[in-house]
Write a protein that holds these residues in place. Structure first.
Motif, short mmCIF file in Angstrom:
data_model
loop_
_atom_site.label_atom_id
_atom_site.label_comp_id
_atom_site.label_asym_id
_atom_site.label_seq_id
_atom_site.Cartn_x
_atom_site.Cartn_y
_atom_site.Cartn_z
N CYS A 57 -15.11 -26.86 -22.24
CA CYS A 57 -15.72 -27.93 -22.63
C CYS A 57 -17.10 -28.03 -22.21
O CYS A 57 -17.41 -27.55 -20.93
CB CYS A 57 -14.87 -29.09 -22.04
N CYS A 117 -16.92 -31.23 -19.01
CA CYS A 117 -16.16 -30.99 -17.84
C CYS A 117 -16.15 -29.47 -17.36
O CYS A 117 -15.96 -29.20 -16.26
CB CYS A 117 -14.89 -31.75 -17.53
N CYS A 126 -13.40 -31.57 -24.97
CA CYS A 126 -12.20 -32.29 -24.52
C CYS A 126 -12.39 -33.49 -25.36
O CYS A 126 -13.29 -34.03 -25.21
CB CYS A 126 -11.66 -32.47 -23.23
N CYS A 163 -15.78 -36.74 -21.01
CA CYS A 163 -16.42 -35.27 -21.52
C CYS A 163 -17.64 -35.46 -22.31
O CYS A 163 -18.53 -34.87 -22.14
CB CYS A 163 -15.45 -34.33 -21.95
ZN LIG Z 1 -14.09 -31.87 -20.76
#
Ligand SMILES: [Zn+2]
Length: 92
Positions: free
Chosen positions: A11, A14, A50, A55
């Motif tokens: 991702c 994050c 995500c 995110c």
């Molecule tokens: Zn994420």
């Protein structure tokens, strides 16, 4: 039996690693437009996130989305992307 290979991606927000099919692809097409690619089939340079608003915001705030796509996101584009992302995040 050998387990089937599951493609995984990191991702851009994050930095967690997840199976690709659980993630949302954000792509920059050849005209330089940034789009949320729900089909996974848009040609261009893509990155994965995500399906979570935090995110998305993290990726924008840290600049990691812009870095991954090698583009700077104009405020005007950002507004449209924020709306598209909200719709997407609310459906998952
Ligand atoms: Zn994420």
């Amino acid at each position: 039996m050998r387990p089937r290979h599951i493609p995984i991606r990191t991702c851009a927000g994050c930095r967690e690693v997840r199976p690709k099919r659980e993630m949302v692809r954000v792509v920059r097409d050849f005209s330089g437009t940034v789009a949320i690619d729900q089909t996974g089939k848009i040609n261009g340079r893509g990155t994965y996130l995500c399906p979570k608003t935090e995110c998305w915001e993290q990726a924008l705030q840290t600049g990691s989305l812009a870095r991954a796509l090698k583009i700077s996101i104009a405020p005007a584009d950002r507004a449209g992307l924020d709306r598209a992302w909200e719709q997407l995040a609310s459906t998952v």
